[in-house]
Design a protein around this motif. Structure first.
Motif, short mmCIF file in Angstrom:
data_model
loop_
_atom_site.label_atom_id
_atom_site.label_comp_id
_atom_site.label_asym_id
_atom_site.label_seq_id
_atom_site.Cartn_x
_atom_site.Cartn_y
_atom_site.Cartn_z
N ARG A 166 -6.20 139.58 2.58
CA ARG A 166 -7.38 138.79 2.23
C ARG A 166 -7.97 138.12 3.47
O ARG A 166 -9.19 138.10 3.66
CB ARG A 166 -6.98 137.74 1.19
N ASP A 167 -7.10 137.60 4.34
CA ASP A 167 -7.57 136.99 5.59
C ASP A 167 -8.28 138.03 6.46
O ASP A 167 -9.30 137.72 7.10
CB ASP A 167 -6.40 136.39 6.36
N TYR A 168 -7.74 139.25 6.46
CA TYR A 168 -8.35 140.29 7.29
C TYR A 168 -9.74 140.65 6.76
O TYR A 168 -10.69 140.80 7.53
CB TYR A 168 -7.45 141.53 7.29
N ARG A 169 -9.86 140.81 5.43
CA ARG A 169 -11.17 141.14 4.85
C ARG A 169 -12.18 140.01 5.09
O ARG A 169 -13.35 140.27 5.38
CB ARG A 169 -11.03 141.38 3.33
N ASP A 170 -11.73 138.77 4.98
CA ASP A 170 -12.65 137.64 5.20
C ASP A 170 -13.14 137.61 6.64
O ASP A 170 -14.29 137.21 6.90
CB ASP A 170 -11.95 136.33 4.86
N ALA A 171 -12.28 138.02 7.58
CA ALA A 171 -12.66 137.95 9.01
C ALA A 171 -13.50 139.15 9.43
O ALA A 171 -14.23 139.08 10.42
CB ALA A 171 -11.40 137.87 9.88
N ALA A 172 -13.41 140.25 8.68
CA ALA A 172 -14.06 141.49 9.09
C ALA A 172 -15.48 141.55 8.56
O ALA A 172 -15.73 142.08 7.47
CB ALA A 172 -13.26 142.69 8.61
N GLY A 173 -16.44 141.01 9.31
CA GLY A 173 -17.84 141.08 8.93
C GLY A 173 -18.48 142.36 9.43
O GLY A 173 -17.85 143.14 10.15
N PRO A 174 -19.75 142.58 9.06
CA PRO A 174 -20.47 143.77 9.52
C PRO A 174 -20.51 143.84 11.05
O PRO A 174 -20.83 142.86 11.72
CB PRO A 174 -21.88 143.58 8.94
N GLY A 175 -20.17 144.99 11.60
CA GLY A 175 -20.21 145.18 13.04
C GLY A 175 -19.07 144.54 13.80
O GLY A 175 -19.02 144.63 15.03
N GLU A 176 -18.14 143.89 13.11
CA GLU A 176 -17.02 143.23 13.79
C GLU A 176 -16.01 144.28 14.29
O GLU A 176 -15.81 145.31 13.68
CB GLU A 176 -16.31 142.27 12.84
N SER A 177 -15.38 143.98 15.40
CA SER A 177 -14.36 144.84 15.98
C SER A 177 -13.10 144.03 16.20
O SER A 177 -13.16 142.84 16.55
CB SER A 177 -14.83 145.43 17.32
N VAL A 178 -11.97 144.67 16.00
CA VAL A 178 -10.70 143.98 16.20
C VAL A 178 -10.52 143.59 17.66
O VAL A 178 -9.73 142.70 17.99
CB VAL A 178 -9.53 144.87 15.71
N LEU A 179 -11.27 144.26 18.56
CA LEU A 179 -11.17 143.93 19.98
C LEU A 179 -11.79 142.56 20.30
O LEU A 179 -11.36 141.88 21.23
CB LEU A 179 -11.87 145.01 20.83
N THR A 180 -12.77 142.18 19.49
CA THR A 180 -13.48 140.93 19.79
C THR A 180 -13.22 139.85 18.76
O THR A 180 -13.51 138.68 19.01
CB THR A 180 -14.99 141.20 19.85
N ASN A 181 -12.69 140.22 17.61
CA ASN A 181 -12.48 139.25 16.54
C ASN A 181 -11.01 138.83 16.53
O ASN A 181 -10.12 139.56 16.12
CB ASN A 181 -12.86 139.88 15.19
N GLY A 182 -10.75 137.62 17.00
CA GLY A 182 -9.38 137.13 17.10
C GLY A 182 -8.70 136.97 15.76
O GLY A 182 -7.49 137.19 15.64
N ASP A 183 -9.46 136.62 14.72
CA ASP A 183 -8.86 136.45 13.39
C ASP A 183 -8.37 137.79 12.82
O ASP A 183 -7.31 137.85 12.18
CB ASP A 183 -9.87 135.82 12.44
N MET A 184 -9.15 138.84 13.04
CA MET A 184 -8.72 140.16 12.59
C MET A 184 -7.43 140.59 13.30
O MET A 184 -6.49 141.09 12.68
CB MET A 184 -9.82 141.21 12.84
N HIS A 185 -7.42 140.39 14.60
CA HIS A 185 -6.25 140.77 15.39
C HIS A 185 -5.02 139.95 14.96
O HIS A 185 -3.91 140.48 14.83
CB HIS A 185 -6.52 140.58 16.87
#
Length: 448
Positions: free
Chosen positions: A272-291
């Motif tokens: 759920r945390d991953y889905r909330d952090a993953a917005g349109p165009g987001e990349s795991v390389l730049t999104n610390g919450d996804m990583h």
């Protein structure tokens, strides 16, 4: 899980190209095929004009370490004493798993395969001893005791649903008990003069590993270092070094850090945390919450698994596809041009009789004895199935070759005769078991 299960995540061209090879290496018959290819390569090489290069390769000295800590051994001993210790480590892990949750975990499940395995060890060893009484080759009585489970299960896989699922489980359990017996035989009867100081140092390493297990240490690095030290001390003690692999396996943790419910709750929260952090165009390389969520999922998965499971899963490819074929390549090269010399005839005959006749006879006799005092044969299983499984148990190959090198390593004539008999008898046992099971009624078991 196959790569095709992840098509939604995208498959790279290299993954598509390698997929046939990955499917091949996932096949149950692959390790058996590689063993056959390695053994045939060794036989052809050892009987070719380049036979001297075969012997020269495996007798080349190889040194590890430096100064007083250096170990210098021929390549063949690094394979037999070093790499095979890792093979025995995986065997030890599987033995531990079987006794904790497998076919040997309850008395009712374990009685039949344990009894069959004991019969399948005692009868072949006795036949070998009878043929070799009064001969120097009597020391090889342990050669026909073991079963090569990779070959045996490979043949069962070729037979498909002609063989009931219960027979596959039975033969696996018999092979596990065989391995325990072979390990005890190696430890007790195929050792040099014992150095008690080195044995004490090894015992201290093993005690440290068990204590770390009790304290909750789960790092593979710690157990790898402790295992290397244990291997070194056992090698120097005079006990065969492969025993160290089995002993260290028993110290590996087999408990999870979270149960199924805790894993489900924690995994759902992280997803759920991953889905909330993953917005349109987001990349795991730049999104610390996804990583961060991905790292948390890795930790949750690791806690839900056991170190024993992870090691078995991680080491099986190394053992099945590299160590065992390399062992076969190093040990199956027997010069056949001169035949079996007279001094080796009793050893060869005892080995052949033990594997081809003694093994199935011992297994089937014990099965009949246990069935006589129980509820009868398992559903869908007949005496013919047990006879076929007993014959497949006569495929000694890897462990039989290994014990032959321990028994006759200092006598090339006896060793060559025993190896030739192991190869011929394993071929005969495998072919006989295949034909017996192929002619059996097709299994109607829903689990087949």
């Amino acid at each position: 899980m196959a790569i095709r299960d992840f098509v939604a995540c995208g498959v790279e061209p290299i993954e598509q190209a390698l997929m046939p090879f990955q499917e091949f290496f996932r096949s149950k018959t692959t390790s058996g095929v590689l063993l056959i290819v390695s053994a045939l390569t060794a036989l052809v090489w050892a009987n070719s004009p380049w036979a001297a290069s075969y012997d020269g390769l495996w007798q080349t000295e190889f040194t590890v370490g430096f100064g007083a800590a250096a170990l210098s051994k021929p390549v063949i001993l690094w394979v037999n004493d070093g790499l095979m210790a890792l093979f025995f480590f995986v065997v030890g892990l599987e033995i531990k798993r079987e006794f904790l949750v497998g076919e040997l975990s309850s008395r009712s499940q374990a009685v039949l395969p344990i009894a069959a395995a004991i019969g399948g060890m005692v009868v072949p060893a006795s036949l070998f001893a009878l043929v070799n009484l009064g001969e120097p080759s009597l020391a090889g009585w342990g050669i026909p005791m073991a079963t090569d489970i990779a070959f045996a299960l490979g043949i069962l896989a070729l037979l498909g649903d002609r063989v009931p699922y219960q027979i596959k489980i039975f033969l696996t359990a018999v092979a596990i008990v065989d391995d325990i017996g072979s390990i005890l035989v190696i430890a007790l009867f195929y050792t040099a003069d014992i150095s008690f100081p080195m044995l004490g140092a090894g015992a201290a390493c093993l005690a440290l590993a068990f204590a770390a297990n009790r304290m909750g240490v789960r790092s593979p690095v710690f157990y790898a270092l402790a295992g290397c030290l244990l291997w070194f001390f056992v090698l120097k003690s005079g006990v065969h070094s492969t025993v160290a692999g089995v002993l260290m396996a028993l110290a590996i943790p087999a408990r999870t850090r979270c149960d199924a419910e805790a894993f489900s709750v924690n995994a759902a929260r992280v997803l759920r945390d991953y889905r909330d952090a993953a917005g349109p165009g987001e990349s795991v390389l730049t999104n610390g919450d996804m990583h961060s969520a991905l790292l948390s999922m890795q930790r949750i998965v690791a806690r839900a698994q056991t170190p024993l499971q992870r090691l078995v899963h991680g080491l099986h490819p190394l053992v099945d596809y590299i160590i065992m074929p390399l062992f076969a390549l190093a040990n199956a090269g027997v010069a056949l041009s001169g035949g079996i010399q007279a001094p080796a005839a009793p050893a060869a005959l005892g080995t052949a009789l033990g594997l081809v006749l003694g093994k199935p006879a011992g297994i089937v006799l014990m099965v009949l004895l246990i069935i006589r005092f129980s509820e009868g044969y398992p559903r869908g299983v007949t005496l013919r199935h047990f006879v076929g499984a007993g014959m497949l148990g006569g495929i000694g190959f890897t462990m039989s070759l290994f014990i032959a090198t321990l028994a006759f390593g200092r006598d090339p004539v006896l060793l060559a005769g025993a190896k030739t008999a192991v190869l011929g008898a394993s071929l005969a046992a495998g072919l006989g078991g295949f034909l017996v099971l192929r002619g059996a009624p097709r299994s109607r078991s829903p689990n087949a």
